[in-house]
Write a protein that holds these residues in place. Structure first.
Motif, mmCIF file in Angstrom:
data_model
loop_
_atom_site.group_PDB
_atom_site.id
_atom_site.type_symbol
_atom_site.label_atom_id
_atom_site.label_comp_id
_atom_site.label_asym_id
_atom_site.label_seq_id
_atom_site.Cartn_x
_atom_site.Cartn_y
_atom_site.Cartn_z
ATOM 1 N N GLN A 136 11.689 3.305 -5.829
ATOM 2 C CA GLN A 136 10.839 2.752 -7.784
ATOM 3 C C GLN A 136 10.682 3.923 -8.684
ATOM 4 O OE1 GLN A 136 11.027 -0.558 -7.113
ATOM 5 N NE2 GLN A 136 10.230 -1.076 -5.351
ATOM 6 N N MET A 137 10.517 4.970 -8.049
ATOM 7 C CA MET A 137 9.894 5.649 -8.774
ATOM 8 C C MET A 137 11.217 6.021 -10.305
ATOM 9 S SD MET A 137 6.759 7.058 -9.145
ATOM 10 C CE MET A 137 6.900 9.082 -9.572
ATOM 11 N N VAL A 138 12.173 6.496 -9.213
ATOM 12 C CA VAL A 138 13.703 6.687 -10.347
ATOM 13 C C VAL A 138 14.192 5.726 -11.659
ATOM 14 C CG1 VAL A 138 15.963 7.179 -10.657
ATOM 15 C CG2 VAL A 138 14.587 7.998 -8.260
ATOM 16 N N PHE A 139 13.591 4.299 -11.229
ATOM 17 C CA PHE A 139 14.223 3.301 -11.473
ATOM 18 C C PHE A 139 12.517 3.010 -12.510
ATOM 19 C CE2 PHE A 139 15.972 0.221 -9.032
ATOM 20 C CZ PHE A 139 17.010 -0.406 -9.871
ATOM 21 N N ALA A 140 11.174 3.681 -12.634
ATOM 22 C CA ALA A 140 10.098 3.217 -13.023
ATOM 23 C C ALA A 140 10.570 4.454 -13.920
ATOM 24 C CB ALA A 140 8.806 3.209 -12.483
ATOM 25 N N LEU A 141 9.943 6.360 -13.899
ATOM 26 C CA LEU A 141 10.576 7.047 -14.916
ATOM 27 C C LEU A 141 11.787 7.316 -15.558
ATOM 28 C CD1 LEU A 141 9.969 9.838 -11.866
ATOM 29 C CD2 LEU A 141 8.330 9.258 -13.627
ATOM 30 N N THR A 142 12.489 7.003 -15.382
ATOM 31 C CA THR A 142 14.146 6.742 -16.071
ATOM 32 C C THR A 142 13.638 5.480 -17.600
ATOM 33 O OG1 THR A 142 15.685 6.814 -14.107
ATOM 34 C CG2 THR A 142 16.337 5.853 -16.063
ATOM 35 N N GLU A 196 4.383 2.636 -18.424
ATOM 36 C CA GLU A 196 3.842 3.698 -18.020
ATOM 37 C C GLU A 196 3.601 2.465 -17.013
ATOM 38 O OE1 GLU A 196 -0.529 5.053 -19.124
ATOM 39 O OE2 GLU A 196 0.629 4.925 -21.242
ATOM 40 N N ASP A 197 2.938 1.864 -16.831
ATOM 41 C CA ASP A 197 2.445 0.398 -15.929
ATOM 42 C C ASP A 197 3.315 1.245 -14.458
ATOM 43 O OD1 ASP A 197 0.189 -0.152 -17.313
ATOM 44 O OD2 ASP A 197 0.513 -1.926 -17.533
ATOM 45 N N SER A 198 4.770 0.205 -15.178
ATOM 46 C CA SER A 198 5.967 0.816 -14.081
ATOM 47 C C SER A 198 5.365 1.745 -13.439
ATOM 48 C CB SER A 198 6.995 0.487 -14.477
ATOM 49 O OG SER A 198 7.884 0.647 -13.454
ATOM 50 N N VAL A 199 5.770 3.490 -13.733
ATOM 51 C CA VAL A 199 5.282 4.264 -13.160
ATOM 52 C C VAL A 199 4.162 4.310 -12.376
ATOM 53 C CG1 VAL A 199 5.015 6.914 -13.367
ATOM 54 C CG2 VAL A 199 6.890 5.758 -14.802
ATOM 55 N N GLU A 200 3.198 3.803 -12.824
ATOM 56 C CA GLU A 200 2.152 4.058 -11.710
ATOM 57 C C GLU A 200 1.976 2.631 -10.488
ATOM 58 O OE1 GLU A 200 -0.421 5.775 -12.688
ATOM 59 O OE2 GLU A 200 0.090 6.552 -14.355
ATOM 60 N N GLU A 201 2.600 1.528 -10.906
ATOM 61 C CA GLU A 201 2.843 0.893 -9.238
ATOM 62 C C GLU A 201 3.243 2.218 -8.331
ATOM 63 O OE1 GLU A 201 2.163 -2.076 -7.364
ATOM 64 O OE2 GLU A 201 1.183 -1.057 -8.977
ATOM 65 N N ALA A 202 5.068 2.105 -9.451
ATOM 66 C CA ALA A 202 5.684 2.910 -9.122
ATOM 67 C C ALA A 202 4.619 4.508 -7.408
ATOM 68 C CB ALA A 202 6.916 4.048 -9.216
ATOM 69 N N ARG A 203 4.226 4.798 -8.149
ATOM 70 C CA ARG A 203 3.712 5.865 -7.542
ATOM 71 C C ARG A 203 2.575 5.224 -6.012
ATOM 72 N NH1 ARG A 203 4.264 10.797 -10.623
ATOM 73 N NH2 ARG A 203 4.198 10.654 -12.460
ATOM 74 N N LEU A 204 1.771 4.454 -6.504
ATOM 75 C CA LEU A 204 1.321 3.821 -5.283
ATOM 76 C C LEU A 204 2.016 3.268 -4.691
ATOM 77 C CD1 LEU A 204 -1.806 1.505 -8.109
ATOM 78 C CD2 LEU A 204 -1.513 3.997 -6.551
ATOM 79 N N VAL A 205 3.433 2.865 -4.753
ATOM 80 C CA VAL A 205 4.311 2.728 -3.223
ATOM 81 C C VAL A 205 5.136 3.479 -2.904
ATOM 82 C CG1 VAL A 205 6.049 1.117 -3.372
ATOM 83 C CG2 VAL A 205 4.266 -0.179 -4.791
ATOM 84 N N ALA A 206 4.681 4.772 -4.048
ATOM 85 C CA ALA A 206 5.529 5.784 -2.919
ATOM 86 C C ALA A 206 6.557 5.605 -2.473
ATOM 87 C CB ALA A 206 4.485 6.140 -1.507
ATOM 88 N N SER A 207 8.121 4.627 -3.750
ATOM 89 C CA SER A 207 8.752 4.805 -3.815
ATOM 90 C C SER A 207 9.921 5.453 -3.946
ATOM 91 C CB SER A 207 9.326 3.066 -3.611
ATOM 92 O OG SER A 207 11.290 2.882 -3.609
ATOM 93 N N GLY A 224 1.100 -1.486 0.089
ATOM 94 C CA GLY A 224 0.469 0.333 0.176
ATOM 95 C C GLY A 224 0.634 0.976 -0.182
ATOM 96 N N GLY A 225 1.952 1.320 0.393
ATOM 97 C CA GLY A 225 2.909 2.028 0.182
ATOM 98 C C GLY A 225 3.385 3.252 0.770
ATOM 99 N N ALA A 226 2.698 2.636 2.280
ATOM 100 C CA ALA A 226 3.015 3.234 3.619
ATOM 101 C C ALA A 226 4.223 2.537 4.375
ATOM 102 C CB ALA A 226 1.919 2.649 4.545
#
Length: 992
Positions: A704-710, A690-701, A480-482
């Motif tokens: 993970q955000m850097v991995f996905a956005l890159t 795009e899916d990677s970024v969406e999942e990263a935003r939900l996890v709030a890590s 849940g990103g907590a």
């Protein structure tokens, strides 16, 4: 009939909206919310009404709109939403409305279900089975129609949240297909986290239909995420935030009318503060205004006025009202009767009285309080002990009729006692039901179950132990990103576990270390793992393997390859006391440290061995070690084994999703995007990114955000959407995570590639130097370093600096490693760039050598670039036939891949050697083959409009503008907005 049983009707609050295709008649977002004797006049809202009308016009014309009404309790937000409904009806737009409820905040997607659930059955054939399967766990109406599906899907099939949100977007598009759709959600400050996440997704990925979403909320009670998504909608150009202010004294006088004296008007204005609901409540009472300190959410005078309404009720009516307030935001008479401990005929008679006094309002077979503040006051009027008993009665009734645990949980939580096994079981079942769809809600229920569990409670039939439940909670919190909460839960579990519970401690420590890593706390992760290993009597036992493997991953991430190898060296490939999955996991970890340490032959041998093991291993052997499998996949990309990497990434994703291990999905999707992109499957790469970024935003890590956005940035650059690529890369760099590690440096590399694509060469060079640390102790992998050197050779050659280009080509030559031919091909390509001006024939031969190695590996984008360079080199050497042959291969490759900018460059070079290349736009198109819409966009660019302004002017999304721009760049043969202006001024394609 809607296909639901009476039991199911009683299990949940009823949806509150108008269905698509049935616009409301203008009495508010819901007929039931209108005053029985007519609404009071609407005054002082001209500015808000104008904005709502304007937004409806945009939505009716095809542009997505998001409007947020912010105001204090009773400010008139709901009334304004009613005016919005009337405006939608006048434009033939369908309306669906729902609202979140103060005492049902734990219900996942409550407001959205409230709005849409009753209107889905008729659209089932159009949605398709895959979309319906995703939506069934959320919408009870679908579960009732798709017989037998709901229990299986909710309990056993984890669904990534971004997939669910995409399915809801598809649903909205379907609902809006015929008449358009205005989705109204009231009181979203009470909405659960899943609803806010969904709205955030829809703002960033608007439905491709005539859709408007309007929400109302109290800013003082809004979550940070709700406030952020509203701001994001405004910044993105599709949204408006409207402050619903109090009425002025003159407006109060206008509202009250000429029959109220000026003195009374002033008195009411001062007591209400211009708040319409407060004003109405005070005016209803007709009594002198009480004074005193404010208690709770209501001013004392308003609280007194509402209490006066209640004191005039009969005993039965008051008790039924209180039972209804406990029961649900929208309630059936039977449920209110159960809560109030009266018979249903008594409840019905009481409801007649409540309707006559306008405490509640009817809607078909159900009722709702006239305003949430009225329900709040009624709920507070009941004694605390009576409310607890009422919750217990409702929970028992719902259990008797077979309501799902997720429906009963709210009442069980409020009435359960410590040690109540049935209550604990209900809460655990409710938590598990929403573990992937709404993990924040799931964590809430699991924590509630833990509060009812006695200390050190052992496992029982049908119940986990307290320690097992803590592990479940930590896992749900991580999904849940907590992450901070999950880390603390895992550490609490470690404190409670016996010192000799080595296997359980290892599992908890590994989970805690994973969350420490995602929180960008690598030192804490490593310390935790080392502490647990030191406490084990046998550090080579099977129980120690999870810790050692996580330690290898941590040290590899930190580029401590020798330390990682040292840990691996202490582990055999197999052991008699190992589970079969351990052999697979250890094999999967071995290639990366070997390659990073320069032992390429060993790395390739390890990768082949791991591939053979994975080929024969069942999915359950992979499931326990998803992070190790991810390391194998990434190692394969660095070894140039992209086809194998893609295959393994795909399988790992299936296993991760099937087993609910969504913490690793972002990483796997990012790797899949990298593999697809390098192989030239750009459409699939863009989807995975795009899916990677969406999942990263939900996890709030941050990690993970850097991995996905890159990866999203790199795919956009390859596809020819350089402005979008730069925006993604800038966001990745701004996250600030991963400093000194490979993935942090990759963000700067992606930014450099986007800048080069935009023609901003100097900035691109600076970003390359940042990514590579000036090529002094770089943290990037060999393939990426070669790409940097090759790109710099190309840039300097293009600038007319052949000596500098040769220096970069020579640096690339020294980076070659035996055994990774496709990686080394970039060194040949760098040499081709450098020799283009001085020895074009040799440049062509070097480019062909590079192309052949890249084509053998299936790396189509870079192979196409090598063929493009070979073609231009042959043209320089005067061999036009060879030039045409290689340029044709390059153009065909780029077209097949969807690499628009590169295809435009290849087409331009073909024209230069006499090849007649048809303009993509065909007959009657604008300059450079631009379509009519592309020419409109290009003209607005030339006038200086931003993408957001162009989107606003043309009634399209910003993303659509970006897509048009990428096509324009390719057709005009330019790489920047400046180039577009120049090309239009010349009236023909050309370089910028």
């Amino acid at each position: 009939m809607d296909g639901r049983t009476d039991q199911q009707r009683a299990e949940r609050p009823r949806p509150a909206g108008h269905g698509p295709g049935r616009p409301a008649a203008g009495r508010g977002p819901d007929e039931r919310d209108a005053e029985p004797t007519g609404q009071v006049p609407l005054v002082g809202r001209a500015d808000v009404l104008h904005l709502l009308e304007e937004s409806l016009d945009h939505a009716a014309a095809g542009a997505f709109r998001f409007v947020a009404l912010a105001g204090e309790p009773g400010a008139g937000k709901t009334r304004l939403l009613g005016e919005l409904t009337s405006g939608a009806a006048s434009r033939k737009l369908a309306v669906s409305s729902g609202r979140a409820a103060e005492f049902e905040q734990e219900m996942p997607f409550g407001a959205v279900v409230d709005a849409l659930d009753d209107h889905l059955e008729e659209h089932l054939p159009d949605l398709g089975p895959a979309t319906v399967k995703l939506l069934v766990p959320v919408f009870p109406a679908l579960a009732a129609v798709v017989q037998g599906t709901m229990p299986t899907l909710i309990g056993n099939t984890p669904v990534a949240r971004y997939q669910l949100y995409r399915a809801v977007r598809r649903l909205l598009e379907q609902l809006a297909a015929e008449d358009g759709l205005v989705l109204i959600l009231d009181d979203v400050h009470w909405a659960d986290e899943a609803t806010i996440e969904l709205l955030d997704y829809l703002v960033r990925h608007p439905p491709r239909a005539r859709v408007m979403i309007a929400v109302a909320f109290r800013p003082a009670q809004a979550s940070a995420r709700l406030a952020a998504l509203v701001e994001a909608s405004v910044q993105g150009g599709c949204g408006h935030r409207v402050r619903v202010r109090p009425l002025s004294e003159d407006e109060v006088a206008q509202l009250l009318g000429p029959n109220v004296t000026a003195t009374r008007c002033r008195e009411l204005f001062e007591a209400s503060g211009g708040n319409p609901f407060y004003l109405e409540a005070l005016a209803r009472s007709g009594e002198p205004l009480a004074e005193g300190p404010q208690v709770g959410d209501l001013p004392p005078a308003v609280r007194a006025a509402l209490q006066m309404e209640l004191t005039g009720l009969s005993a039965d009516a008051l008790r039924v009202a209180q039972g209804a307030a406990v029961a649900a935001d929208e309630f059936a008479p039977a449920l209110a009767a159960v809560a109030a401990e009266v018979t249903e005929p008594v409840a019905l008679s009481a409801l007649d009285e409540l309707v006559a006094r306008d405490i509640v309002r009817p809607s078909a077979e159900r009722f709702r309080f006239r305003h949430p503040l009225v329900r709040h006051a009624v709920y507070g009027s009941a004694a605390a002990g009576w409310r607890l008993a009422a919750h217990a009665r409702i929970a028992a009734y719902q259990a008797d009729i077979g309501a799902p645990a997720a429906v009963r949980a709210r009442h069980v939580e409020r009435s359960g006692r410590v040690g109540d096994r049935a209550a604990i079981a209900t809460l655990v079942e409710a938590g598990r039901a929403y573990a992937t769809q709404a993990p924040v809600t799931a964590a809430h229920w699991l924590k509630a179950a833990l509060r009812l569990m006695p200390e050190n409670a052992p496992a029982e039939v049908g119940l986990p132990s307290r320690l097992d439940l803590l592990m479940e909670l930590a896992q749900v919190q991580s999904v849940g990103g907590a992450l901070s909460d999950g880390r603390e839960t895992a550490r609490t579990l470690l404190r409670l576990l016996p010192a000799d519970a080595y296997e359980r401690r290892a599992k908890a420590a590994r989970l805690a270390a994973l969350m420490e890593r995602q929180l960008d706390r690598p030192h804490e992760a490593r310390s935790l793992l080392l502490d647990e290993l030191r406490n084990m009597p046998d550090p080579r036992s099977p129980a120690a393997i999870p810790l050692r493997m996580r330690l290898v991953a941590e040290r590899t991430m930190r580029l401590e390859f020798r330390a990682a190898q040292a840990v691996l060296d202490l582990m055999p490939d197999d052991s008699d006391d190992w589970e079969p999955s351990l052999k697979v996991a250890v094999a999967a970890l071995r290639p990366m440290p070997a390659f990073a340490g320069g032992r390429v032959a060993d790395a390739l041998r390890y990768a082949e061995a791991a591939d053979r093991l994975l080929h024969t291993a069942p999915n359950e052997h992979l499931a326990d070690w998803m992070d190790a499998i991810a390391w194998l996949c990434w190692a394969e990309t660095m070894l140039g084994r992209y086809r194998t990497a893609a295959r393994h990434f795909e399988r790992a994703l299936d296993v991760a999703r099937d087993t609910g291990q969504l913490y690793v999905v972002t990483n796997l999707l990012a790797g899949l995007a990298r593999s697809y992109g390098t192989l030239g499957n750009l459409a699939q790469a863009a989807s995975a990114a795009e899916d990677s970024v969406e999942e990263a935003r939900l996890v709030a890590s941050g990690q993970q955000m850097v991995f996905a956005l890159t990866q999203q940035s790199l795919v956009a650059t390859w596809s020819g959407s350089e402005e979008t690529a730069l925006r993604h890369a800038d966001e990745a760099v701004a996250v600030g995570a991963g400093v000194g590690e490979w993935w942090g440096s990759m963000a700067h590399y992606a930014r450099a590639m986007a800048l080069f694509g935009l023609g901003r060469q100097d900035e691109g060079v600076q970003s390359v130097m940042k990514a590579t640390n000036g090529f002094e102790s770089p943290t990037l992998d060999q393939r990426t370093l070669l790409s940097c050197a090759e790109t710099l050779a190309q840039v300097e050659a293009g600038r007319g600096h052949p000596d500098l280009a040769l220096q970069w080509a020579e640096r690339a030559r020294h980076m070659r490693l035996e055994g990774v031919d496709s990686n080394n091909a970039l060194a040949d390509l760098a040499r081709a760039h450098a020799l283009l001006g001085s020895d074009p024939a040799e440049a062509a031969r070097a480019a062909i050598t590079a192309a052949e190695a890249l084509e053998a590996a299936g790396e189509r984008i870079d192979a196409g670039r090598a063929r493009l360079r070979a073609g231009t080199a042959y043209a320089e050497a005067g061999d036009r036939k060879a030039a045409r042959d290689h340029l044709r291969i390059a153009a065909d490759t780029f077209q097949a891949c969807g690499a628009r900018t590169l295809h435009g460059q290849a087409a331009r070079e073909q024209r230069r050697v006499g090849v007649r290349v048809p303009a993509p736009g065909g007959r009657g198109s604008g300059p450079g083959g631009l379509s009519k819409r592309e020419y409109e966009v290009a003209s607005l660019v030339a006038e200086g409009f931003t993408n957001s302004q162009i989107a606003e002017r043309l009634f399209v999304s910003v993303r659509t503008v970006e897509t048009h721009l990428s096509h324009i760049f390719a057709k005009l043969g330019v790489t920047s907005r400046v180039g577009v202006v120049s090309a239009l001024n010349r009236g023909e394609p050309g370089q910028d």
